[in-house]
Scaffold this active site. Structure first.
Site, short mmCIF file in Angstrom:
data_model
loop_
_atom_site.label_atom_id
_atom_site.label_comp_id
_atom_site.label_asym_id
_atom_site.label_seq_id
_atom_site.Cartn_x
_atom_site.Cartn_y
_atom_site.Cartn_z
N ASP A 116 0.84 -1.20 0.00
CA ASP A 116 0.00 0.00 0.00
C ASP A 116 0.88 1.25 0.00
O ASP A 116 1.53 1.55 0.99
CB ASP A 116 -0.89 0.02 1.25
CG ASP A 116 -1.81 1.24 1.23
OD1 ASP A 116 -2.87 1.16 0.59
OD2 ASP A 116 -1.45 2.28 1.83
N TYR A 144 3.37 9.60 -0.56
CA TYR A 144 4.45 8.99 0.22
C TYR A 144 5.82 9.17 -0.44
O TYR A 144 6.84 8.97 0.21
CB TYR A 144 4.20 7.49 0.47
CG TYR A 144 2.87 7.14 1.12
CD1 TYR A 144 2.05 8.12 1.67
CD2 TYR A 144 2.43 5.83 1.19
CE1 TYR A 144 0.83 7.80 2.25
CE2 TYR A 144 1.21 5.50 1.77
CZ TYR A 144 0.41 6.49 2.29
OH TYR A 144 -0.80 6.17 2.86
N LYS A 186 -2.60 6.02 -4.57
CA LYS A 186 -3.70 6.95 -4.30
C LYS A 186 -3.44 8.30 -4.93
O LYS A 186 -2.28 8.73 -5.00
CB LYS A 186 -3.87 7.15 -2.78
CG LYS A 186 -3.77 5.85 -1.98
CD LYS A 186 -3.96 6.06 -0.49
CE LYS A 186 -3.67 4.78 0.29
NZ LYS A 186 -2.26 4.62 0.69
N HIS A 214 -7.49 9.66 -2.10
CA HIS A 214 -6.85 9.60 -0.79
C HIS A 214 -7.73 10.18 0.33
O HIS A 214 -7.83 9.62 1.41
CB HIS A 214 -5.51 10.33 -0.86
CG HIS A 214 -4.48 9.83 0.09
ND1 HIS A 214 -3.15 9.73 -0.21
CD2 HIS A 214 -4.58 9.40 1.38
CE1 HIS A 214 -2.48 9.26 0.84
NE2 HIS A 214 -3.32 9.06 1.82
P1 NDP Z 1 0.65 1.49 11.82
O1 NDP Z 1 -0.51 1.41 12.73
O2 NDP Z 1 0.87 0.45 10.79
O3 NDP Z 1 1.92 1.58 12.77
C1 NDP Z 1 3.21 1.74 12.30
C2 NDP Z 1 4.07 2.05 13.51
O4 NDP Z 1 4.08 0.94 14.39
C3 NDP Z 1 5.49 2.33 13.14
O5 NDP Z 1 5.99 3.27 14.07
C4 NDP Z 1 6.19 0.98 13.35
O6 NDP Z 1 7.53 1.21 13.71
C5 NDP Z 1 5.39 0.39 14.49
N1 NDP Z 1 5.23 -1.07 14.40
C6 NDP Z 1 4.92 -1.81 13.32
N2 NDP Z 1 4.82 -3.11 13.64
C7 NDP Z 1 5.06 -3.21 14.95
C8 NDP Z 1 5.10 -4.29 15.86
N3 NDP Z 1 4.87 -5.54 15.47
N4 NDP Z 1 5.40 -4.02 17.16
C9 NDP Z 1 5.64 -2.76 17.58
N5 NDP Z 1 5.60 -1.69 16.76
C10 NDP Z 1 5.32 -1.91 15.46
O7 NDP Z 1 0.64 2.96 11.18
P2 NDP Z 1 0.67 3.62 9.73
O8 NDP Z 1 0.20 4.99 9.94
O9 NDP Z 1 1.95 3.44 9.05
O10 NDP Z 1 -0.47 2.84 8.93
C11 NDP Z 1 -0.22 1.70 8.12
C12 NDP Z 1 -0.35 2.05 6.65
O11 NDP Z 1 -1.64 2.58 6.36
C13 NDP Z 1 0.58 3.17 6.18
O12 NDP Z 1 1.93 2.76 6.08
C14 NDP Z 1 -0.08 3.55 4.87
O13 NDP Z 1 0.24 2.61 3.88
C15 NDP Z 1 -1.54 3.49 5.27
N6 NDP Z 1 -2.08 4.80 5.68
C16 NDP Z 1 -3.08 5.34 4.91
C17 NDP Z 1 -3.62 6.57 5.22
C18 NDP Z 1 -4.70 7.11 4.38
O14 NDP Z 1 -5.08 8.27 4.57
N7 NDP Z 1 -5.25 6.36 3.45
C19 NDP Z 1 -3.16 7.35 6.37
C20 NDP Z 1 -2.13 6.69 7.13
C21 NDP Z 1 -1.63 5.45 6.79
P3 NDP Z 1 8.78 0.67 12.81
O15 NDP Z 1 8.53 1.07 11.41
O16 NDP Z 1 9.95 1.34 13.46
O17 NDP Z 1 8.76 -0.82 13.02
#
Ligand code: NDP
Length: 276
Positions: free
Chosen positions: A49, A54, A79, A112
């Site tokens: 995704d 991004y 998006k 988006h």
């Molecule tokens: P998430 O809820 O996926 O959380 C990501 C965070 O959690 C990062 O800081 C990561 O750190 C940490 N993390 C991931 N896995 C673990 C784990 N197993 N244990 C502990 N910590 C963990 O947040 P996102 O906001 O990134 O959402 C996911 C995806 O959704 C985005 O990447 C994007 O593709 C999409 N998105 C879409 C939006 C929209 O408007 N359509 C808005 C926001 C997001 P680290 O990387 O250091 O592991």
């Protein structure tokens, strides 16, 4: 039905979408995103995704092209960003995204944000319908649409969005939106399923996780899958990319599902869709 990493959901146009994907928001283009996508593919993820916003579509495309997995086995979402809304602007933005990805087609193209103050969502949707009809996007959908945004869009168009990607985690469960999407066969995808890490120390989740010998992140992802919601957790660490896909060897009981359902606080970490 027993879920595994290859499990897919069939969108209302017949396209198969993997239940688990890797989100790549805030992962820099180049090596960081290429590594994350490569680890994910190696682990068995077949869904990535990204978004024009991004800035890492090129890296996503590179990693997929370099992987041993055939393009047709991958599912890639991107998006159109808010400033590119409008019919011709969106067609142009799609062409730029496709060139950056360099993957031949996009599997799912989303609006988006609804951006009600711009009033361009319907024109933007017409562009997505055209891209779908031309076969350049295998499925089309929206993101961050509330029921009233969907109602407006659907009243003015012929294709119902196949997907709505929204903020969704135990603290934000949007029951009205879930009911609306279910009744129109619109598949929900949860963004920030882990609330960006801000929910992982919740005692309720901790107790359930301990019972199953899993992490709280795995419990949340499993809860979403059992609710019929697609998940796209993000991580730049290989160990977590692997952990987030290791969710198929346990099942939450109905009581555990209900316990997590009761954690809803209607609390967002992102903007309200009417206000962006
Ligand atoms: P998430 O809820 O996926 O959380 C990501 C965070 O959690 C990062 O800081 C990561 O750190 C940490 N993390 C991931 N896995 C673990 C784990 N197993 N244990 C502990 N910590 C963990 O947040 P996102 O906001 O990134 O959402 C996911 C995806 O959704 C985005 O990447 C994007 O593709 C999409 N998105 C879409 C939006 C929209 O408007 N359509 C808005 C926001 C997001 P680290 O990387 O250091 O592991």
């Amino acid at each position: 039905m027993k879920l595994n990493i290859d499990s897919t959901t069939t969108l209302h146009n017949g396209v198969a979408m993997p239940w688990l994907g890797l989100g790549v928001f805030q992962i820099p283009d180049g090596n960081p995103v290429e590594d994350a996508v490569s680890w994910a593919i190696e682990e068995g993820y077949r869904h990535i995704d990204t978004a024009a916003l991004y800035g890492n579509e090129a890296g996503v495309g590179n990693a997929i092209r370099r992987s041993p997995v055939a393009r047709d086995e991958m599912f890639v979402t991107t998006k159109v960003w808010n400033t590119d809304q409008g019919y011709s602007e969106t067609l142009k933005a799609f062409a730029v995204s496709l060139e950056r990805l360099d993957l031949g087609h996009v599997d799912l193209y989303l609006i988006h944000w609804p951006c009600p103050s711009q009033g361009k969502a319907i024109d933007t949707w017409r562009a997505l319908e055209k891209l779908y009809e031309d076969g350049r996007a295998r499925a089309i959908g929206v993101s961050n649409f509330l029921p009233h945004h969907l109602e407006d869009l659907m009243a003015a168009s012929s294709i119902t969005p196949m997907v709505n990607q929204v903020e969704f985690h135990p603290h934000l469960q949007q029951p009205d939106l879930v009911a609306f999407c279910e009744s129109h066969d619109i598949r929900l995808t949860a963004w920030s399923p882990l609330k960006r890490g801000q929910i992982l120390l919740e005692p309720t989740l901790g107790a359930i996780a301990a019972r199953h010998g899993k992490s709280t992140a795995q419990v949340i992802l499993r809860w979403l899958l059992q609710r019929g919601i697609v998940v796209i957790p993000k991580s730049v660490r290989q160990v977590r990319v692997i952990e987030n896909a290791d969710i198929y060897d346990f099942e939450l009981s109905l009581d555990e599902m209900a316990e997590i359902d009761r954690m809803d606080r209607n609390e967002r970490i992102g903007p309200h869709p009417d206000q962006l």
